[in-house]
Write a protein that holds these residues in place. Structure first.
Motif, PDB file in Angstrom:
ATOM      1  N   ALA A  32       0.849  -1.189   0.000  1.00  0.00           N
ATOM      2  CA  ALA A  32       0.000   0.000   0.000  1.00  0.00           C
ATOM      3  C   ALA A  32       0.883   1.237   0.000  1.00  0.00           C
ATOM      4  O   ALA A  32       1.873   1.297   0.729  1.00  0.00           O
TER       5      ALA A  32
ATOM      6  N   ARG B 219       0.345   5.377   0.331  1.00  0.00           N
ATOM      7  CA  ARG B 219      -0.621   6.463   0.541  1.00  0.00           C
ATOM      8  C   ARG B 219       0.119   7.774   0.686  1.00  0.00           C
ATOM      9  O   ARG B 219       1.159   7.840   1.322  1.00  0.00           O
TER      10      ARG B 219
ATOM     11  N   ALA C  48      -6.067  10.809   2.903  1.00  0.00           N
ATOM     12  CA  ALA C  48      -4.912  10.267   2.216  1.00  0.00           C
ATOM     13  C   ALA C  48      -5.320   9.834   0.816  1.00  0.00           C
ATOM     14  O   ALA C  48      -6.453   9.377   0.605  1.00  0.00           O
ATOM     15  N   VAL C  49      -4.398  10.017  -0.132  1.00  0.00           N
ATOM     16  CA  VAL C  49      -4.614   9.470  -1.463  1.00  0.00           C
ATOM     17  C   VAL C  49      -4.146   8.018  -1.436  1.00  0.00           C
ATOM     18  O   VAL C  49      -2.979   7.747  -1.189  1.00  0.00           O
ATOM     19  N   HIS C  50      -5.058   7.114  -1.649  1.00  0.00           N
ATOM     20  CA  HIS C  50      -4.692   5.701  -1.661  1.00  0.00           C
ATOM     21  C   HIS C  50      -4.200   5.348  -3.061  1.00  0.00           C
ATOM     22  O   HIS C  50      -4.951   4.821  -3.875  1.00  0.00           O
TER      23      HIS C  50
ATOM     24  N   ASP D 297      -3.170   0.163  -3.220  1.00  0.00           N
ATOM     25  CA  ASP D 297      -3.815  -0.446  -2.062  1.00  0.00           C
ATOM     26  C   ASP D 297      -3.912  -1.957  -2.223  1.00  0.00           C
ATOM     27  O   ASP D 297      -4.524  -2.436  -3.170  1.00  0.00           O
TER      28      ASP D 297
ATOM     29  N   THR E 194       3.635   2.496   2.402  1.00  0.00           N
ATOM     30  CA  THR E 194       2.965   2.732   3.680  1.00  0.00           C
ATOM     31  C   THR E 194       2.833   1.411   4.437  1.00  0.00           C
ATOM     32  O   THR E 194       2.913   1.359   5.652  1.00  0.00           O
TER      33      THR E 194
ATOM     34  N   GLY F 190      -5.807   2.017  -8.102  1.00  0.00           N
ATOM     35  CA  GLY F 190      -4.877   1.636  -7.046  1.00  0.00           C
ATOM     36  C   GLY F 190      -4.891   0.168  -6.670  1.00  0.00           C
ATOM     37  O   GLY F 190      -4.148  -0.250  -5.786  1.00  0.00           O
TER      38      GLY F 190
ATOM     39  N   ARG G 189      -9.254   9.391   0.415  1.00  0.00           N
ATOM     40  CA  ARG G 189     -10.088   8.771   1.445  1.00  0.00           C
ATOM     41  C   ARG G 189      -9.888   9.518   2.746  1.00  0.00           C
ATOM     42  O   ARG G 189      -8.829  10.091   2.979  1.00  0.00           O
TER      43      ARG G 189
ATOM     44  N   GLU H 140      -9.959   2.192   5.810  1.00  0.00           N
ATOM     45  CA  GLU H 140      -9.325   0.963   5.331  1.00  0.00           C
ATOM     46  C   GLU H 140     -10.255   0.328   4.318  1.00  0.00           C
ATOM     47  O   GLU H 140     -11.450   0.171   4.574  1.00  0.00           O
TER      48      GLU H 140
END
Lengths: 575, 280
Positions: free
Chosen positions: A291, A293, A307-309, A312, A348, A500, A549, A554
């Motif tokens: 992941a 972010r 946060a920009v995911h 993921d 991350t 993502g 997000r 999550e």
């Protein structure tokens, strides 16, 4: 009824235009409501030819040195554009000949709303003001299939995606209801599914409004769905012109045949490589639940608001000698994944295991832009020496011998060592980058859109080189691309990324021939192909979801389903 | 390097600028070697306030000293201060600019704000302030002028360094595992040579002017040692009786600044990235 007649057009540049001709005697006619595609590689004179039609070429330093361009105007009069004065030309450019460009961001003024800019076009060309202009602008946006048109009028260009901006440009051109639209590579800067949308839109508008079109492109596969006639240009000369079917099915000139062969033909997984090496060896790279972010902050105190995911929950592995292609559009997280593997961005969460096989740095990378990835101030010897210096080796005769071997292996000569990057072409530079990546004898090479910036014929040769090198050195490739046809040529396995996440992964043949996920299907349907020129696409305005997000969000755990031997698909949420 | 010299020789105004700078340097070197027409400090009492003539080409001053010899020595003094201070400013400014661009965040904020504060003062005022605190002398002049022009170099380096940092070749270098020092010197600094060269030449012109200003105000070089500013200052009471005393140092300052500016503009044209295709 002919709208435009071009006879023996010659255009030159510089102090002595006659000595520096870029277009050397091009002739064609264009009927009202017909579409002419001008196809050629960079430097073929295709853009200059089209820009001469509305005399925009004058502003780029070009001079028409011979020939005539006769345009039939709205009132039935005929005008020779080569001799018209500037006042008339301004009028013609507004009313009769519209133009859209490659880069929609730079063609729009960033400090005005798109509504104001479209209204401006209506004010200048139709004399509309106030309410009437606003209404006309809204209708124009609706006509180019932008949802919530009334709201979008208040948007600024940077708030829109590339595809949306290109539609706004088209809406502005439509304000003058032109009889001829010149489209200069209008989809080159766009993603493949967006490209398909714009092409479908142009085709629909052409039918609705009965306008003629000159469509400039380097991709002969792209024009198949839209053109009535094709003109192929090389070195400023039209080497072949004729109707669409005649040129595509029965090309006469060698160069046309060459172009048609060089364009990667997409065959729905029928021509994938069959030399895969996945038979139980341990993987060389394993990516587990990766992941990445990027924090989104707001206000004076950089409060974290979300946060920009970007990436993921991505897992995959790579065995020696195999190519895994990651396909997806811009913003899908495919490049971020590659950069995380090389440690250029911080993961991350998740694990990336790269076995150190033959050298201390088993993973190397080749970047997209061969002009930006070589330091212009270093010569080739300095460039190739860098990985070795970083690894603590000495620059001695032995190292130089390795440089020469690799240079010759990628098709460059020994005397390249003392030259500088600007003395090489784009394809040669990319070969240099490949040689540099191989200096440390890596096990894995990450190729981030490594052939996307190259002309098609150069692209084909670099792909062949990559396949040869893979066999010779037993390299594993992580091949990042948006181009399905290129991927089909080089991949053993394919992972499709969307927003993502990996939505589908498996054997190349399986993914391309029997795509399971709706996004994969959309991606494959959008690939332009000579073979599918009869097929009509409908305009699909689906937008990629936002990846921003709230803090602490999550994603729900992924549900996978098997779709056959080595073919997994993420289960789609039914909304 | 030979290509650069040839390019300057071809450049119409760069030629003139380079010639002026070269003549000044030769004059300064001759003076340093003691090869002046007369002893610059010796007072020829009978020849006081003589206009330009066959013996004294630029006349003599109130004490009977030869203006031309003093001018040559003065140019040497002014150039020494200008070159040393610009060298110091380049070094300090480049380091500050690189650190600010590379490490960013707090470093960038703190260092560049300090530079902004320095930049807010008029050059000559700031130099006077520093000299007033530290006392007069050649070394304090050099330090003062260096401090005044450091912010300009920091800015010239930081901007391009920020954009170079984002370039793919820097990312490529990281993937090889190149050290930070290697990336900073080979990838950033090497690409900054062109803008820095131009800036150095232009800064030399300003430094020359600032030094003359400081000396004129009595805060730079101290009499009896000559410098262009000191000579102008000494001549100001004799403006009507002996105009040559003011004319020659004044012209020397003007031509010197013109020379550096022309030279700098030519370098800017030659090293411009848009014309970089040919000259490697």
């Amino acid at each position: 009824m002919t709208l435009l007649t071009v006879r023996d057009l010659r255009v030159g540049f510089g102090r002595d235009p006659r000595a520096n001709e870029v277009v050397k005697g091009v002739s064609f006619t264009l009927g009202a409501g017909k579409t002419l595609a001008i196809v050629g590689e960079s430097g073929s004179g295709k853009s200059v030819t089209a820009l001469s039609v509305n005399r925009l070429v004058d502003f780029g330093g070009g001079r028409i040195t011979g020939g005539s361009i006769v345009l039939e105007r709205g009132d039935g009069s005929r005008l020779d554009m080569t001799t018209a004065d500037e006042a008339t030309l301004t009028h013609v450019r507004g009313r009769d000949v519209g133009m859209i460009f490659q880069e929609p961001m730079t063609s729009l003024n960033p400090v005005h709303t798109i509504g104001a800019q479209i209204e401006e076009a209506f004010r200048l060309n139709r004399g509309l003001t106030g309410e009437a202009a606003t209404r006309a602008a809204r209708e124009a946006l609706e006509r180019v299939r932008i949802p919530d048109a009334a709201q979008r009028l208040k948007y600024y260009p940077h708030q829109l995606s590339g595809g949306m901006r290109q539609r706004v440009m088209i809406a502005m051109v439509l304000a003058s209801n032109p009889r001829l639209l010149i489209a200069d590579e209008p989809t080159t800067a766009l993603d493949v599914t967006v490209q398909a949308q714009i092409m479908a839109l142009l085709a629909e508008l052409r039918e609705e409004l009965g306008m003629a079109m000159i469509f400039i492109t380097h991709d002969i596969g792209l024009v198949a769905g839209i053109a009535d006639e094709i003109m192929v240009m090389q070195h400023g000369v039209a080497v072949e012109q004729g109707s669409l079917d005649a040129v595509l099915d029965n090309p006469q000139h060698d160069y046309t045949r060459h172009l048609l062969n060089a364009v990667p033909h997409f065959t729905f997984g029928n021509t994938v490589r069959d030399d895969g090496t996945r038979n139980g060896q341990p993987p060389i790279v394993t990516v587990d639940n990766l992941a990445v972010r990027f924090p989104v902050t707001r206000g004076l105190f950089r409060r974290r608001t979300g946060a920009v995911h970007a990436v993921d929950g991505v897992d995959f592995d790579l065995v020696p000698g195999e190519t895994l292609a990651i396909v997806g559009e811009s913003g899908s997280g495919k490049s971020t994944t590659a950069r995380a593997i090389l440690g250029l961005v911080q993961a991350t969460r998740g694990r990336i295991d790269a076995k150190s096989g033959r050298s201390g740095r088993p993973v190397q990378m080749v970047f997209q832009d061969p002009y930006a990835s070589l330091n212009p101030r270093l010569n080739v010897e300095g460039l190739l020496a860098e990985p070795a210096i970083a690894a603590g080796q000495r620059v001695d005769a032995k190292l130089r011998e390795r440089m020469v071997t690799l240079l010759e292996r990628v098709g460059l000569s020994r005397d390249a060592l003392t030259r500088y990057p600007h003395q090489f072409s784009g394809g040669q530079r990319q070969r240099l980058c490949i040689a540099r990546a191989l200096m440390l004898n890596p096990d894995v090479v990450v190729l981030d859109e490594a052939v996307s910036a190259l002309d098609v014929s150069v692209q084909a040769r670099v792909l062949d080189l990559l396949i040869d090198l893979q066999r010779e050195f037993g390299l594993a490739y992580l091949f990042i691309s948006h181009d399905m046809a290129v991927v089909e040529r080089i991949a053993h396995r394919i992972a499709v990324m969307y927003a993502g996440q990996i939505v589908e992964i498996g054997k190349a043949a399986a993914v391309l021939a029997t795509p399971q996920h709706s996004y994969t299907r959309r991606l494959i349907a959008a690939v332009p192909a000579v073979a599918r020129r009869r097929q009509r696409f409908t305009v699909d305005a689906t937008q990629v979801p936002s990846l921003v997000r709230p803090v602490g969000y999550e994603p729900p755990p992924a549900q996978w389903r098997e779709a056959g031997d080595d073919h997994r698909v993420r289960v789609e949420e039914t909304a | 390097m030979m290509g650069l010299i040839r390019a300057i020789a071809r450049h119409p105004s760069g030629r003139i600028g380079a010639a002026i700078v070269l003549i000044y340097i030769v004059a300064a070197l001759l003076a340093a070697a003691g090869l002046t027409p007369h002893d610059p400090l010796q007072q020829f009492r009978i020849d006081r306030l003589k206009g330009p003539n066959g013996t004294y080409w630029m006349g003599t001053d109130l004490l009977g000293r030869d203006t031309m010899s003093r001018l040559m020595l003065g140019i040497g003094q002014s150039f020494t201060i200008a070159f040393s201070s610009v060298a110091l400013a380049t070094l300090a400014g480049t380091i500050i600019g690189l650190v600010a661009a590379w490490w960013g965040h707090l470093w960038d904020g703190v260092l560049m704000r300090i530079m902004d504060v320095l930049l807010a003062f008029p050059a000559i005022l700031l130099a006077m302030l520093i000299v007033a605190i530290a006392g007069t002398g050649t070394w304090t002049s050099i330090a003062a002028i260096a401090i005044v022009y450091t912010p300009i170099f920091a800015r010239v380096v930081r901007g391009p360094a920020l954009s170079l940092k984002q370039r793919d070749f820097v990312d490529a270098a990281r993937t090889f595992g190149s050290s930070q020092g290697f990336i900073l010197t080979r990838h950033l600094l090497l690409n900054l040579v062109a803008p820095l060269t131009v800036q150095v030449t232009l800064a030399l012109a300003w430094a020359l002017l600032t030094e003359a200003g400081l000396s004129f105000l009595g805060l730079g070089t101290q009499p009896p040692a000559p410098s262009l500013g000191v000579m102008l200052s000494e001549s100001k009471n004799l403006m009507t009786q002996a105009p040559w005393l003011m004319l020659f140092p004044g012209l020397a300052i003007m031509l010197g600044i013109l020379g550096f500016n022309l030279f700098g503009d030519a370098l800017r044209d030659i090293l411009d990235p848009k014309t970089q295709g040919r000259a490697a």
